[in-house]
Design a protein around this motif. Structure first.
Motif, PDB file in Angstrom:
ATOM      1  N   ALA A 149       0.836  -1.204   0.000  1.00  0.00           N
ATOM      2  CA  ALA A 149       0.000   0.000   0.000  1.00  0.00           C
ATOM      3  C   ALA A 149       0.869   1.252   0.000  1.00  0.00           C
ATOM      4  O   ALA A 149       0.575   2.234  -0.688  1.00  0.00           O
ATOM      5  CB  ALA A 149      -0.914  -0.010   1.224  1.00  0.00           C
ATOM      6  N   GLU A 150       1.961   1.224   0.769  1.00  0.00           N
ATOM      7  CA  GLU A 150       2.867   2.371   0.838  1.00  0.00           C
ATOM      8  C   GLU A 150       3.503   2.648  -0.516  1.00  0.00           C
ATOM      9  O   GLU A 150       3.700   3.806  -0.905  1.00  0.00           O
ATOM     10  CB  GLU A 150       3.951   2.095   1.876  1.00  0.00           C
ATOM     11  N   ALA A 151       3.796   1.578  -1.252  1.00  0.00           N
ATOM     12  CA  ALA A 151       4.424   1.733  -2.564  1.00  0.00           C
ATOM     13  C   ALA A 151       3.413   2.083  -3.651  1.00  0.00           C
ATOM     14  O   ALA A 151       3.793   2.278  -4.809  1.00  0.00           O
ATOM     15  CB  ALA A 151       5.166   0.445  -2.932  1.00  0.00           C
ATOM     16  N   GLY A 152       2.139   2.131  -3.275  1.00  0.00           N
ATOM     17  CA  GLY A 152       1.107   2.474  -4.251  1.00  0.00           C
ATOM     18  C   GLY A 152       0.771   1.349  -5.202  1.00  0.00           C
ATOM     19  O   GLY A 152       0.235   1.582  -6.284  1.00  0.00           O
ATOM     20  N   ILE A 153       1.087   0.108  -4.800  1.00  0.00           N
ATOM     21  CA  ILE A 153       0.800  -1.042  -5.641  1.00  0.00           C
ATOM     22  C   ILE A 153      -0.679  -1.387  -5.536  1.00  0.00           C
ATOM     23  O   ILE A 153      -1.209  -1.565  -4.438  1.00  0.00           O
ATOM     24  CB  ILE A 153       1.656  -2.255  -5.224  1.00  0.00           C
ATOM     25  N   GLU A 154      -1.349  -1.447  -6.672  1.00  0.00           N
ATOM     26  CA  GLU A 154      -2.767  -1.782  -6.681  1.00  0.00           C
ATOM     27  C   GLU A 154      -2.967  -3.252  -6.298  1.00  0.00           C
ATOM     28  O   GLU A 154      -2.249  -4.132  -6.776  1.00  0.00           O
ATOM     29  CB  GLU A 154      -3.366  -1.532  -8.063  1.00  0.00           C
ATOM     30  N   ILE A 155      -3.916  -3.499  -5.404  1.00  0.00           N
ATOM     31  CA  ILE A 155      -4.207  -4.860  -4.965  1.00  0.00           C
ATOM     32  C   ILE A 155      -5.657  -5.153  -5.308  1.00  0.00           C
ATOM     33  O   ILE A 155      -6.571  -4.506  -4.780  1.00  0.00           O
ATOM     34  CB  ILE A 155      -3.971  -5.021  -3.451  1.00  0.00           C
ATOM     35  N   ASP A 156      -5.884  -6.110  -6.212  1.00  0.00           N
ATOM     36  CA  ASP A 156      -7.243  -6.415  -6.613  1.00  0.00           C
ATOM     37  C   ASP A 156      -7.852  -7.471  -5.685  1.00  0.00           C
ATOM     38  O   ASP A 156      -7.199  -7.964  -4.753  1.00  0.00           O
ATOM     39  CB  ASP A 156      -7.308  -6.869  -8.062  1.00  0.00           C
ATOM     40  N   GLU A 157      -9.103  -7.808  -5.932  1.00  0.00           N
ATOM     41  CA  GLU A 157      -9.810  -8.750  -5.065  1.00  0.00           C
ATOM     42  C   GLU A 157      -9.158 -10.126  -5.057  1.00  0.00           C
ATOM     43  O   GLU A 157      -9.110 -10.788  -4.013  1.00  0.00           O
ATOM     44  CB  GLU A 157     -11.270  -8.858  -5.506  1.00  0.00           C
ATOM     45  N   ASP A 158      -8.643 -10.554  -6.199  1.00  0.00           N
ATOM     46  CA  ASP A 158      -7.997 -11.867  -6.258  1.00  0.00           C
ATOM     47  C   ASP A 158      -6.744 -11.889  -5.395  1.00  0.00           C
ATOM     48  O   ASP A 158      -6.475 -12.879  -4.694  1.00  0.00           O
ATOM     49  CB  ASP A 158      -7.642 -12.218  -7.708  1.00  0.00           C
ATOM     50  N   GLN A 159      -5.957 -10.804  -5.438  1.00  0.00           N
ATOM     51  CA  GLN A 159      -4.752 -10.745  -4.618  1.00  0.00           C
ATOM     52  C   GLN A 159      -5.102 -10.714  -3.133  1.00  0.00           C
ATOM     53  O   GLN A 159      -4.422 -11.344  -2.314  1.00  0.00           O
ATOM     54  CB  GLN A 159      -3.920  -9.518  -4.994  1.00  0.00           C
ATOM     55  N   MET A 160      -6.161  -9.963  -2.787  1.00  0.00           N
ATOM     56  CA  MET A 160      -6.596  -9.932  -1.393  1.00  0.00           C
ATOM     57  C   MET A 160      -7.038 -11.314  -0.943  1.00  0.00           C
ATOM     58  O   MET A 160      -6.745 -11.754   0.171  1.00  0.00           O
ATOM     59  CB  MET A 160      -7.741  -8.928  -1.224  1.00  0.00           C
ATOM     60  N   ALA A 161      -7.742 -12.030  -1.819  1.00  0.00           N
ATOM     61  CA  ALA A 161      -8.186 -13.380  -1.486  1.00  0.00           C
ATOM     62  C   ALA A 161      -6.992 -14.306  -1.296  1.00  0.00           C
ATOM     63  O   ALA A 161      -6.983 -15.148  -0.394  1.00  0.00           O
ATOM     64  CB  ALA A 161      -9.103 -13.911  -2.584  1.00  0.00           C
ATOM     65  N   ASP A 162      -5.961 -14.141  -2.141  1.00  0.00           N
ATOM     66  CA  ASP A 162      -4.753 -14.969  -2.019  1.00  0.00           C
ATOM     67  C   ASP A 162      -4.060 -14.710  -0.685  1.00  0.00           C
ATOM     68  O   ASP A 162      -3.573 -15.647  -0.036  1.00  0.00           O
ATOM     69  CB  ASP A 162      -3.792 -14.673  -3.169  1.00  0.00           C
ATOM     70  N   MET A 163      -3.998 -13.448  -0.268  1.00  0.00           N
ATOM     71  CA  MET A 163      -3.358 -13.120   0.999  1.00  0.00           C
ATOM     72  C   MET A 163      -4.155 -13.678   2.178  1.00  0.00           C
ATOM     73  O   MET A 163      -3.580 -14.185   3.149  1.00  0.00           O
ATOM     74  CB  MET A 163      -3.201 -11.603   1.136  1.00  0.00           C
ATOM     75  N   SER A 164      -5.464 -13.583   2.073  1.00  0.00           N
ATOM     76  CA  SER A 164      -6.314 -14.138   3.131  1.00  0.00           C
ATOM     77  C   SER A 164      -6.129 -15.648   3.218  1.00  0.00           C
ATOM     78  O   SER A 164      -6.046 -16.221   4.313  1.00  0.00           O
ATOM     79  CB  SER A 164      -7.783 -13.803   2.871  1.00  0.00           C
ATOM     80  N   GLU A 165      -6.047 -16.295   2.051  1.00  0.00           N
ATOM     81  CA  GLU A 165      -5.843 -17.740   2.034  1.00  0.00           C
ATOM     82  C   GLU A 165      -4.482 -18.104   2.612  1.00  0.00           C
ATOM     83  O   GLU A 165      -4.344 -19.109   3.317  1.00  0.00           O
ATOM     84  CB  GLU A 165      -5.958 -18.252   0.598  1.00  0.00           C
ATOM     85  N   ALA A 166      -3.476 -17.271   2.331  1.00  0.00           N
ATOM     86  CA  ALA A 166      -2.146 -17.526   2.874  1.00  0.00           C
ATOM     87  C   ALA A 166      -2.157 -17.462   4.399  1.00  0.00           C
ATOM     88  O   ALA A 166      -1.496 -18.270   5.071  1.00  0.00           O
ATOM     89  CB  ALA A 166      -1.152 -16.505   2.315  1.00  0.00           C
TER      90      ALA A 166
END
Length: 407
Positions: free
Chosen positions: A270-287
């Motif tokens: 977020a600090e680097a301004g990298i866009e995070i889409d729903e799929d990436q958020m889901a992957d992080m939650s799964e991790a």
């Protein structure tokens, strides 16, 4: 409302993460605050930081959270009673955020959110992962916010919360780290709901105002990996309440640090301004869930306590069928064995029938609990879909499900 919820969360997170560093040099404090906030999965920037005596003021916050729009925090964040500790950290008596007042003339509503504060702030000298447990459980004694009030254009209150509060307790003699929360004075003007079907239900239930509260507490023993969540409850006054409690083991210090690493990664993106889409958020939650696969469920219970809701529901359903609630209740007791007729597990069928009919006859409380003979790792549930679909009682037996009423 979406923006309001974000702002409210940001305010509470800001109060919590502002436990990071209270340097008498204002910019040192602000920079430490930036670093510590990342462990909570939040990144922010600031415009300026100034110090006067033991007061530090930070202005122009912009909070970034993965997958969310940036949030500009209105006003300043002010820390009072700032003292440098012998260990190189800092403490502060209190941190406050400016009250939030907003009016949307086009939509016809106003929002007021006031008295946002953190108390008993302790900021460690080291804000790294090695100190993440100390940071997470010693940042503050109390965070509070409210009242929150939403009103229509005429000034009539539509929804309100008197107080939102999170508190941290002193460690127990056994090393337990405890925290608690409460949300009190939840109020809603149900008469403002315009949908005819909803109004019909509210009228049948005799409800024009909602009055509710929420609370809960938990304790974690890092040295043993045991944790418990106690009496997480949602109470609707004069209707009923739901409460949940459970205990786990295997929630170790190592696991906690691994979860914080995921938080840190999200904040850095977020600090680097990298866009995070729903799929990436889901992957992080799964991790994060994968890291918790070896945590074991010890026991748990979900309980409902009735305070007139059950009979109101029966009166409503009965009226649609041309009978009163008591008549419908009598018929309902005969329907329970019929509904369970195809259940082959005789012991389970008897337990459910007795509990349900006991509650129907005298609606006090109803509890579903799990009491496995040995703690069960969450990973054991993976790959059981086909087995459970073929025989649902595999889970009933594995978890030792118990159903009781009026106990």
């Amino acid at each position: 409302m979406k923006n309001l919820s974000r702002l409210s969360l940001a305010a509470l997170l800001l109060a919590g993460t502002s436990q990071a560093a209270l340097a008498l040099e204002a910019t040192d404090f602000a920079d430490r605050l930036v670093e510590t906030s990342k462990l909570m999965g939040v990144s922010f920037a600031y415009g300026s930081a100034t110090a006067e005596g033991d007061t530090v003021t930070i202005s122009d916050f912009v909070i970034s959270m993965p997958g969310q729009d940036d949030i500009d925090v209105p006003g300043d964040v002010v820390f009072t009673g700032v003292v440098e500790t012998a260990e190189g950290g800092f403490s502060a008596e209190r941190a406050t955020i400016a009250d939030f007042e907003y009016t949307d003339e086009e939509e016809g509503f106003s929002v007021s959110f006031v008295d946002i504060a953190a108390e008993g702030i302790v900021l460690p000298a080291d804000a790294g992962l090695d100190s993440v447990i100390e940071i997470g459980f010693n940042l503050y004694d109390r965070i509070s916010a409210g009242p929150l009030s939403i009103s229509d254009e005429s000034g009539t209150e539509l929804f309100a919360i008197d107080l939102m509060e999170v508190t941290m307790e002193e460690p127990t003699a056994e090393g337990g780290l405890s925290s608690a929360y409460q949300v009190s004075g939840i109020r809603g003007d149900l008469s403002a709901i315009e949908e005819p079907e909803a109004q019909e239900v509210m009228e049948a239930f005799g409800l024009s105002q909602l009055s509710a509260s929420m609370s809960g507490s938990g304790t974690w023993w890092p040295q043993t990996g045991a944790a418990s969540v106690d009496d997480v409850s949602f109470v609707v006054d004069e209707l009923g309440s739901l409460s949940l409690d459970f205990a786990v083991e295997g929630y170790t210090e190592e696991l906690y640090r691994e979860l914080m690493k995921v938080n840190l990664k999200m904040a850095e993106m977020a600090e680097a301004g990298i866009e995070i889409d729903e799929d990436q958020m889901a992957d992080m939650s799964e991790a994060m869930l994968e890291k918790m696969a070896d945590v074991k469920l010890v026991d748990g219970a979900l309980r409902y306590d009735d305070d007139s809701l059950f009979m109101k529901v029966l009166d409503f359903i009965g009226a649609e069928q041309g009978v009163d609630g008591e008549t419908f209740k009598a018929g309902l007791q005969f329907m329970v064995p019929m509904a369970l007729a195809e259940v082959e597990n005789a012991a389970f069928k008897t337990m459910v029938t007795n509990a349900v009919n006991t509650f129907i006859a005298d609606p006090q409380n109803f509890t579903i609990s799990v009491e496995p003979e040995e703690p069960i790792a969450f990973s054991e549930f993976e790959g059981m879909e086909a087995e459970v679909e073929n025989d649902p009682f595999v889970l009933v037996d594995l978890l030792n499900v118990q159903i009781t009423a009026n106990q």
